[in-house]
Design a protein around this motif. Structure first.
Motif, PDB file in Angstrom:
ATOM      1  N   GLU A  68       0.978  -1.129  -0.021  1.00 21.56           N
ATOM      2  CA  GLU A  68      -0.260   0.096  -0.086  1.00 21.56           C
ATOM      3  C   GLU A  68       0.846   1.302  -0.043  1.00 21.56           C
ATOM      4  O   GLU A  68       0.755   2.227  -0.646  1.00 21.56           O
ATOM      5  N   THR A  99       0.715   4.019  -3.070  1.00 15.76           N
ATOM      6  CA  THR A  99       0.247   5.338  -2.881  1.00 15.76           C
ATOM      7  C   THR A  99       1.031   6.594  -2.610  1.00 15.76           C
ATOM      8  O   THR A  99       0.782   7.738  -2.185  1.00 15.76           O
ATOM      9  N   ALA A 143      -0.425   4.674   4.168  1.00 17.00           N
ATOM     10  CA  ALA A 143      -0.862   3.533   4.298  1.00 17.00           C
ATOM     11  C   ALA A 143      -2.335   3.854   5.360  1.00 17.00           C
ATOM     12  O   ALA A 143      -2.161   4.935   5.988  1.00 17.00           O
TER      13      ALA A 143
END
Length: 143
Positions: free
Chosen positions: A20, A24, A28
């Motif tokens: 994650e 991103t 997270a």
């Protein structure tokens, strides 16, 4: 249906957080929602195996501090020993991967840095109250 008696799988959780984080650009969710996060690469002191630990740091300008809290356990996390044995490593911060050298912070400087982390992330105060050991603080110095 989940089995409440099933053991907690830290490795699986870490893999999901790392994935994650990378998807991103350094964030997270879950327990890390809204918190700074770094991925600290470390090499096993005995095994030589490379691993990655997602950690909540204290970011102070160019300085990066991490805390060997292990959730308040009475032993230091394995990554702490690995970083002391192999202090030249790298860290992922946001979308950057930076070479760093690990330095253990001790004495009054350690206490001041730890107090600053507790002010920002109160759970670190709980971690220290949960154990008799002094939780180590490491600085990841950019090289």
């Amino acid at each position: 249906m989940s089995d409440a008696s099933a053991p907690f799988d830290l490795a699986a959780m870490n893999r999901a957080v790392i994935e994650e984080f990378r998807e991103t650009g350094g964030r997270a969710g879950g327990m890390f929602e809204g918190k700074p996060l770094v991925l600290v690469h470390h090499t096993g002191a005995r095994s030589g195996t490379e691993r990655i630990a997602p950690l909540v740091p204290l970011l102070d300008g160019e300085r990066i501090f991490i805390f060997a809290s292990k959730g308040g356990a009475d032993t230091n996390p394995d990554w702490y020993h690995n970083l002391l044995a192999n202090p030249d490593t790298r860290v992922e911060l946001g979308t950057e991967t930076l070479p760093v050298r690990v330095r253990e912070v001790t004495g009054p400087e350690r206490d001041e840095v730890y107090a600053r982390q507790v002010a920002l992330e109160p759970q670190f105060g709980e971690y220290q109250r949960s154990t008799v050991r002094t939780i180590p603080v490491l600085e990841l110095q950019r090289t």
